[in-house]
Design a protein around this motif. Sequence first.
Motif, mmCIF file in Angstrom:
data_model
loop_
_atom_site.group_PDB
_atom_site.id
_atom_site.type_symbol
_atom_site.label_atom_id
_atom_site.label_comp_id
_atom_site.label_asym_id
_atom_site.label_seq_id
_atom_site.Cartn_x
_atom_site.Cartn_y
_atom_site.Cartn_z
ATOM 1 N N GLU A 306 31.759 -3.835 32.836
ATOM 2 C CA GLU A 306 30.904 -4.369 33.900
ATOM 3 C C GLU A 306 29.855 -3.298 34.186
ATOM 4 O OE1 GLU A 306 30.676 -7.194 35.597
ATOM 5 O OE2 GLU A 306 32.481 -8.284 34.950
ATOM 6 N N ASN A 348 29.620 -7.639 31.270
ATOM 7 C CA ASN A 348 29.322 -8.416 32.473
ATOM 8 C C ASN A 348 29.865 -9.842 32.409
ATOM 9 O OD1 ASN A 348 28.081 -6.393 33.982
ATOM 10 N ND2 ASN A 348 26.112 -6.737 32.985
ATOM 11 N N SER A 350 31.469 -11.153 34.598
ATOM 12 C CA SER A 350 31.293 -11.675 35.953
ATOM 13 C C SER A 350 29.948 -12.366 36.142
ATOM 14 C CB SER A 350 31.382 -10.530 36.974
ATOM 15 O OG SER A 350 30.272 -9.649 36.816
ATOM 16 N N GLY A 352 27.300 -10.124 36.171
ATOM 17 C CA GLY A 352 26.517 -8.927 36.449
ATOM 18 C C GLY A 352 25.618 -9.069 37.660
ATOM 19 N N GLN A 367 32.002 -4.642 41.090
ATOM 20 C CA GLN A 367 32.432 -4.449 39.702
ATOM 21 C C GLN A 367 33.901 -4.033 39.631
ATOM 22 O OE1 GLN A 367 29.606 -1.396 38.644
ATOM 23 N NE2 GLN A 367 28.236 -2.845 37.629
ATOM 24 N N ILE A 399 33.568 0.353 34.453
ATOM 25 C CA ILE A 399 32.550 -0.070 35.403
ATOM 26 C C ILE A 399 31.490 1.017 35.485
ATOM 27 C CG2 ILE A 399 34.082 -1.592 36.701
ATOM 28 C CD1 ILE A 399 34.366 0.580 38.825
#
Length: 418
Positions: A306, A348, A350, A352, A367, A399
């Motif tokens: 991340e 990423n 997620s 990002g 993160q 992260i």
Amino acid sequence: MRPVYMVSGGITKFAKSTPKKDFRYMAKESFDQAMADVPNLTLDQIDGSVIAYFSDHFTRQLMAGIMVQDYLGLTPKPSKRVESGGATGGMGFQTAWEAIASGRMNVCAAVGFETMSHVNTWKGNEFIALASDVNFDYPVGGFYTGYYAMMVKRHMHEFGTTERQLAAVSVKNHGNALHNPYAQFPAELTIEDVLNSEMVADPLKRLDICVMSDGAATAILASEEMAFKLTDKPILISGVGTGTDAMRLSDRPSREVILLNHERAEDYKGLKYPGVHSFRGGRVAAKEAYKMAGIENPIEQLDFVELHDAFTSSEIQTYEDLGLCKYGDGGKFVESGAANVNGRMPVNPSGGLLACGHPVGATGLMQSVFALWQLQGTIGQHFGGDDTLQIKNAKRGLIHSHAGTGTYITCSILERGF
């Protein structure tokens, strides 16, 4: 130093504006979510806190950190405010790690927030630009989109990176966020959508750039003894690294590439480094974290990353700083699909900063929360039953938090402790 574990985390939904919630309420919302996942933890057992937020201007309040400490019910225990530009959340995470590793605390809450909606976008960009050299950069119109446009222009010149490769980052991250209920800007995009979006600073377009946000995130860290009392899925923080660089890009020297263990000097013969195409602070942060965690080759020993993608260009640059590919190959890396959720190195997952949003003080802690859930295997549990973004059998992740044009950068490595 003592081993340090992350035991829980919480996050608010990042949003363009939260008029019914002030910064204290959002901080407590994320804190309460983190506490709910460790029901055996009481306020009395939390020894102190780190409060991370970027700008007093956005809150229009000095000493906002102690107001959060009070609102969480943690006074009169120790607390400190951390501010490190865009790396504020990541630095807050590492500051809490230090409190546990040193033995000062057994349990520490790192809480980050930002309320950027209090001002218009142009004013917000002005506040953010104050994180450049105000006497040197600011008077000549130094907004960060301009800096990053200049840097990626050099990356394109040096390595042949293309606008389509930049756009591939945006398509990937916004697409991932379709499955993340906490994200501000999920979207199903095409390369052409990104290329045809409004030009902001050549070659960066609107869809190459993250958005301003309101939001908060909390990470609860603990000593080994406390961690195993609080959860059956503790996550070890096995490596931390921090790098820095000169504020002014023109002050950065040209030297040989700082090599990671899996690289060779001949790979970069004749390359002027870091120039303005790469982040020397990011390479130093990664090298330090890898050494501490015993990582020889990140592409083989990490399961996901991340990273701080305030711009599509900075994600590509950071692939290289982290050693996920050679300097110059970042564009090809994303274009190949290697950074996709089902790729060789998911980056990423997620969504990002591009898609989740970027409430600065919360971002690095956001993160850590998503990394925690990945490693605990609880993405589906926290994402309303949707486990599309769960990396199968994830055991170790990184992260990365980044400030300014690379003036402060943090890397932290988390891995399963169970």
